[in-house]
Scaffold this active site. Sequence first.
Site, PDB file in Angstrom:
ATOM      1  N   SER A 164       0.823  -1.215   0.000  1.00 44.06           N
ATOM      2  CA  SER A 164       0.000   0.000   0.000  1.00 44.06           C
ATOM      3  C   SER A 164       0.856   1.264   0.000  1.00 44.06           C
ATOM      4  O   SER A 164       2.028   1.254   0.391  1.00 44.06           O
ATOM      5  CB  SER A 164      -0.905   0.021   1.231  1.00 44.06           C
ATOM      6  OG  SER A 164      -1.697  -1.138   1.266  1.00 44.06           O
TER       7      SER A 164
HETATM    8  N1  SAH Z   1      -0.641  -5.101   3.952  1.00 41.15           N
HETATM    9  C1  SAH Z   1       0.089  -5.348   2.725  1.00 41.15           C
HETATM   10  C2  SAH Z   1      -0.630  -4.919   1.465  1.00 41.15           C
HETATM   11  C3  SAH Z   1      -1.880  -5.659   1.259  1.00 41.15           C
HETATM   12  S1  SAH Z   1      -2.344  -6.018  -0.391  1.00 41.15           S
HETATM   13  C4  SAH Z   1       1.462  -4.715   2.763  1.00 41.15           C
HETATM   14  O1  SAH Z   1       1.777  -3.993   3.718  1.00 41.15           O
HETATM   15  O2  SAH Z   1       2.226  -4.964   1.834  1.00 41.15           O
HETATM   16  C5  SAH Z   1      -3.666  -7.102   0.084  1.00 41.15           C
HETATM   17  C6  SAH Z   1      -3.220  -8.487   0.443  1.00 41.15           C
HETATM   18  O3  SAH Z   1      -4.361  -9.174   0.963  1.00 41.15           O
HETATM   19  C7  SAH Z   1      -2.761  -9.296  -0.768  1.00 41.15           C
HETATM   20  O4  SAH Z   1      -1.490  -9.814  -0.529  1.00 41.15           O
HETATM   21  C8  SAH Z   1      -3.811 -10.402  -0.871  1.00 41.15           C
HETATM   22  O5  SAH Z   1      -3.295 -11.608  -1.352  1.00 41.15           O
HETATM   23  C9  SAH Z   1      -4.278 -10.522   0.562  1.00 41.15           C
HETATM   24  N2  SAH Z   1      -5.607 -11.129   0.747  1.00 41.15           N
HETATM   25  C10 SAH Z   1      -6.719 -10.977  -0.021  1.00 41.15           C
HETATM   26  N3  SAH Z   1      -7.728 -11.686   0.506  1.00 41.15           N
HETATM   27  C11 SAH Z   1      -7.259 -12.302   1.630  1.00 41.15           C
HETATM   28  C12 SAH Z   1      -7.835 -13.170   2.602  1.00 41.15           C
HETATM   29  N4  SAH Z   1      -9.090 -13.585   2.514  1.00 41.15           N
HETATM   30  N5  SAH Z   1      -7.043 -13.576   3.625  1.00 41.15           N
HETATM   31  C13 SAH Z   1      -5.755 -13.187   3.730  1.00 41.15           C
HETATM   32  N6  SAH Z   1      -5.151 -12.389   2.817  1.00 41.15           N
HETATM   33  C14 SAH Z   1      -5.896 -11.938   1.795  1.00 41.15           C
END
Ligand code: SAH
Length: 273
Positions: free
Chosen positions: A117
Amino acid sequence: MKGITVSACLILSCHIAAAAEEERAVERAIMVQEQLANRRATGGRSVSVPPPSLSGDATGSAPMASNRNVADHLSIRNPKVLEAMRTVPRHWFVPAAMQRDAYADRPLPIGFGQTISQPYIVALMTELLDAGPGSKILEVGTGSGYQAAILTKFTPNVYTMEIVEPLQKQALPRLQRFGLGGERVLHGDGYFGLEKEAPFDGIIVTAAADHIPPPLLQQLRPGGRMIIPIGPVHAIQRLVVVEKDAAGKVRSRSVHPVNFVPLTGGPRAAGKK
Ligand code: SAH
């Protein structure tokens, strides 16, 4: 003689590495000052520039989905949040091909169609979560691990879940440097939370859902708080603060426009298995 040359080279490369880290620390201090602490008014909302595509990505993954977080001009005020953003090296969490942009105020592709992000959104969500030293926190969506690393500056009691296993595997060694081991950096569907560690004082969801997952609400401790982007996928969502009071009553308020990648998994996906 050979031994002396080898150790001279080692010392030299250590110096070069230390100088490079120092340079990144300066970039980080500028990022905190200009993009977080003294965020300039943009005349309303602005959508940050789409990140460049990740050709030659170290992860060899598919092109990313769009994740243009929307920024406006609310400055970050909490000094602890500013300090955390100053101390955690974001470039450790950014793929090799994206290093140049590690301290730009925008999301960047990390492979598998996912993103790290925008720093401003990480800071804002951290500020809203307001975790104290004794708080037990669950992050859903580990991604690169950057947000989880920031959270360790507030409490050591952080759990993070990632549904894409290769991303969880990449994030683990990075997060070990911040004290989070394999029992805390987990592969799994965070829609269902982490029942065996519940309740949590804080839950931070870093992927967008069209509703608040009921298991997460249930795993939030009375007096606890959840930060979650809610809204349509692949569009502008609202960052929502959900608070559960001591009596268990839930209230939510929407604070900021954002654009996150979708929260996948959930009951429909579980049903397909
Ligand atoms: N917090 C992260 C950025 C998040 S991007 C950072 O600091 O880099 C969103 C992430 O959520 C992605 O990696 C995606 O694979 C994950 N995601 C999506 N749905 C999810 C779920 N149901 N459970 C766990 N992770 C999930």
